[in-house]
Design an enzyme around this catalytic site. Structure first.
Site, PDB file in Angstrom:
ATOM      1  N   PHE A   1       0.820  -1.206   0.000  1.00  0.00           N
ATOM      2  CA  PHE A   1       0.000   0.000   0.000  1.00  0.00           C
ATOM      3  C   PHE A   1       0.862   1.267   0.000  1.00  0.00           C
ATOM      4  O   PHE A   1       0.460   2.303  -0.533  1.00  0.00           O
ATOM      5  CB  PHE A   1      -0.939  -0.012   1.215  1.00  0.00           C
TER       6      PHE A   1
ATOM      7  N   HIS B   1      -8.973  -8.408   1.772  1.00  0.00           N
ATOM      8  CA  HIS B   1      -7.822  -7.515   1.931  1.00  0.00           C
ATOM      9  C   HIS B   1      -6.890  -7.586   0.719  1.00  0.00           C
ATOM     10  O   HIS B   1      -6.403  -6.567   0.230  1.00  0.00           O
ATOM     11  CB  HIS B   1      -7.063  -7.890   3.216  1.00  0.00           C
TER      12      HIS B   1
END
Length: 154
Positions: free
Chosen positions: A58, A88
């Site tokens: 991320f 996720h």
């Protein structure tokens, strides 16, 4: 680039400042990806290579953006996200990919995409450029970025 039918690119990094941004998860896999990228940059003649570790996938887009802002000519983004039992995986893979694409387009500079998004650890090991691996996605990400650098105008 897929290992089957992947081009053998002969590219130059002479005079280029390269930054490798790499995730911290899965150290064995990451060691292979980073090593492959470093070796490919060395073969291509890069003299100015920096490695920046980030917590996870991320964070890759922001690190890549910062690297370009600090004068990088190209960035190699490396990481691995392994499918788990929750959504996720989908969110992280999508966010990291879209973020890296945006950074590349906004900066108008080449970004080598070496983020493995795999179903299991073995698939990542097969692509990590380690002894016994079928592919070296770290090296391939460098080749892609350097090829784009060579064909870009200016």
């Amino acid at each position: 680039m897929s290992g089957s039918g992947a081009p053998n690119l002969n590219v130059s990094a002479i005079g280029k400042k390269a930054v490798i941004v790499a995730t911290s998860w899965h150290p064995k896999i990451m060691a292979g990806l980073i090593s492959g990228a470093q070796k490919e940059l060395e073969v291509a003649g890069a003299a100015n290579v920096q490695v920046t570790m980030v917590p996870g996938a991320f964070e890759l887009p922001l690190a890549a953006k910062w690297a370009f802002e600090q004068g990088a000519d190209l960035v190699i983004a490396l990481g691995v996200v392994i499918q788990g039992g929750t959504p996720h995986f989908d969110y992280i893979c999508s966010s990291a990919t879209e973020g890296l694409t945006r950074v590349q387009l906004d900066s108008n500079k080449p970004l080598g995409f070496g983020l493995l998004t795999v179903n299991n650890e073995q698939e990542a090991l097969d692509r990590a450029g380690l002894e016994g691996s079928k592919e070296d996605k770290g090296a391939e990400a460098v080749q892609a970025a350097l090829t784009m650098s060579a064909i870009m105008p200016g």
